[in-house]
Design a protein around this motif. Structure first.
Motif, mmCIF file in Angstrom:
data_model
loop_
_atom_site.group_PDB
_atom_site.id
_atom_site.type_symbol
_atom_site.label_atom_id
_atom_site.label_comp_id
_atom_site.label_asym_id
_atom_site.label_seq_id
_atom_site.Cartn_x
_atom_site.Cartn_y
_atom_site.Cartn_z
ATOM 1 N N GLN A 43 0.834 -1.189 0.000
ATOM 2 C CA GLN A 43 0.000 0.000 0.000
ATOM 3 C C GLN A 43 0.881 1.258 0.000
ATOM 4 O O GLN A 43 2.056 1.209 0.371
ATOM 5 C CB GLN A 43 -0.926 0.002 1.220
ATOM 6 C CG GLN A 43 -1.936 -1.139 1.222
ATOM 7 C CD GLN A 43 -2.827 -1.119 -0.006
ATOM 8 O OE1 GLN A 43 -3.404 -0.087 -0.364
ATOM 9 N NE2 GLN A 43 -2.947 -2.267 -0.673
ATOM 10 N N PRO A 44 0.325 2.409 -0.436
ATOM 11 C CA PRO A 44 1.124 3.634 -0.558
ATOM 12 C C PRO A 44 1.893 4.019 0.699
ATOM 13 O O PRO A 44 3.064 4.393 0.621
ATOM 14 C CB PRO A 44 0.069 4.693 -0.913
ATOM 15 C CG PRO A 44 -0.988 3.939 -1.632
ATOM 16 C CD PRO A 44 -1.057 2.606 -0.953
ATOM 17 N N ALA A 45 1.250 3.947 1.859
ATOM 18 C CA ALA A 45 1.914 4.371 3.097
ATOM 19 C C ALA A 45 3.139 3.508 3.393
ATOM 20 O O ALA A 45 4.167 4.017 3.854
ATOM 21 C CB ALA A 45 0.933 4.324 4.267
ATOM 22 N N SER A 46 3.054 2.196 3.122
ATOM 23 C CA SER A 46 4.201 1.312 3.356
ATOM 24 C C SER A 46 5.342 1.620 2.394
ATOM 25 O O SER A 46 6.512 1.681 2.787
ATOM 26 C CB SER A 46 3.779 -0.157 3.215
ATOM 27 O OG SER A 46 2.895 -0.547 4.247
ATOM 28 N N VAL A 47 4.999 1.832 1.110
ATOM 29 C CA VAL A 47 6.017 2.184 0.116
ATOM 30 C C VAL A 47 6.731 3.459 0.535
ATOM 31 O O VAL A 47 7.971 3.548 0.517
ATOM 32 C CB VAL A 47 5.370 2.372 -1.278
ATOM 33 C CG1 VAL A 47 6.404 2.918 -2.273
ATOM 34 C CG2 VAL A 47 4.802 1.054 -1.793
ATOM 35 N N LEU A 203 4.467 5.856 8.555
ATOM 36 C CA LEU A 203 4.454 4.698 9.447
ATOM 37 C C LEU A 203 3.128 4.644 10.204
ATOM 38 O O LEU A 203 2.495 3.580 10.287
ATOM 39 C CB LEU A 203 5.620 4.774 10.433
ATOM 40 C CG LEU A 203 5.675 3.659 11.491
ATOM 41 C CD1 LEU A 203 5.800 2.281 10.842
ATOM 42 C CD2 LEU A 203 6.835 3.896 12.459
ATOM 43 N N ALA A 204 2.702 5.790 10.748
ATOM 44 C CA ALA A 204 1.431 5.840 11.468
ATOM 45 C C ALA A 204 0.273 5.472 10.540
ATOM 46 O O ALA A 204 -0.635 4.725 10.924
ATOM 47 C CB ALA A 204 1.231 7.235 12.053
ATOM 48 N N GLY A 210 -3.962 -1.419 8.186
ATOM 49 C CA GLY A 210 -3.680 -2.822 7.888
ATOM 50 C C GLY A 210 -2.287 -3.301 8.237
ATOM 51 O O GLY A 210 -1.985 -4.485 8.080
ATOM 52 N N GLY A 211 -1.407 -2.422 8.682
ATOM 53 C CA GLY A 211 -0.069 -2.838 9.079
ATOM 54 C C GLY A 211 0.999 -2.497 8.065
ATOM 55 O O GLY A 211 0.722 -2.313 6.877
#
Length: 284
Positions: A43-47, A203-204, A210-211
């Protein structure tokens, strides 16, 4: 210093700032490469967490070797917080839009930010708004509308368009704040703090949606490394010098190379079609 020396120094800074603006635009235009990681289900936030996290580590190492103090005053804290949150919002909304539309189209719409920059400078800072700028505003929005309503009846994702426009607005304000804040520190120190906000914010976001996901394989980590060094560190560092030496509006205008770079990546790497209608929209 004599007048000739002063004028020469001023001209050299302008040339350097212009080159940095061009370099920042090309580097930032490689952002769509991050969309490759979506094929792994990321997902975008993880990337973006891995991108900004790795970039922060690299900048921290550079700061350590430079033996540069991390101390900041209250004014600097406020400005750096604003810059960090603005770039966090701009990058996250742009990467979210990549899941809803072709990366070349998204990056083309993003290019309304120079017009937004000029408009904000005119509205709030009394910078003269010329006929040319007004014409640019009209042409840019006509181009966006043409991209949204294609001749075959299909439409872009409205949510995706809104996300890109938010990205463009926050990026425009980021450039203006960078220019107006008058931060008396190196570009490395500025981006050290900007990257903290970007990494922690994503990170938040990842943990709340979803982690945190981890890239798999050498190719994926190579992609993360590219995103950390080129559109993060190099683009941000050069953006500081460009905004400082040539101003907000010229720096934004240099961004014409961003959608060009992104569109070429979309066509040649992701096999995205780019019809004559889309080329006309992009040209506007």
């Amino acid at each position: 210093m004599s007048d000739n020396q002063h004028n020469t120094l001023k001209a050299n800074k302008k040339i350097f700032g212009t080159l940095c603006g061009i370099g920042a635009a090309v580097c930032y235009g490689t952002n769509p490469l991050g969309a490759q990681l979506y094929s792994e289900g990321m997902q975008p936030a993880s990337v973006l967490f891995w991108r900004f996290g790795l970039a922060f580590i690299i900048i921290a190492i550079v700061m350590l070797f430079r033996k540069e103090s991390l101390r900041i005053n209250r004014h600097e804290f406020g400005a750096l917080t604003g810059l960090g949150l603005l770039f966090l919002a701009s990058s996250l909304t742009l990467y979210m839009s990549f899941k809803l539309m072709a990366v070349g189209v998204a990056s083309t719409i993003l290019f309304v930010y120079p017009v937004l920059t000029a408009g904000i400078m005119a509205l709030f800072f009394k910078e003269r708004l010329t006929f040319t700028t007004l014409l640019a505003i009209v042409l840019s929005f006509v181009g966006v509308l043409l991209l949204y309503w294609s001749p075959d009846g299909t439409r872009l994702s409205a949510t995706g368009v809104v996300l890109v426009l938010i990205s463009a607005l926050t990026y425009a304000v980021y450039i203006i704040v960078m220019n107006r804040a008058k931060l008396n520190m190196s570009s490395f120190k500025i981006n050290f703090y900007v990257l903290i906000y970007c990494a922690l914010g994503n990170l938040a976001m990842a943990l709340c949606t979803g982690g945190l996901q981890v890239p798999h394989g050498a190719t994926s980590w190579l992609c993360v490394g590219w995103l950390a060094v080129v559109p993060a560190i190099l683009a941000l560092v050069m953006m500081v010098y460009a905004a400082k030496y040539i101003g907000s509006t010229p720096t934004a205008i240099m961004g014409a190379l961003e959608p060009t770079t992104a569109v070429l990546i979309g066509i040649f790497l992701f096999g995205e079609p780019f019809s004559p209608h889309a080329w006309l929209s992009a040209s506007l």
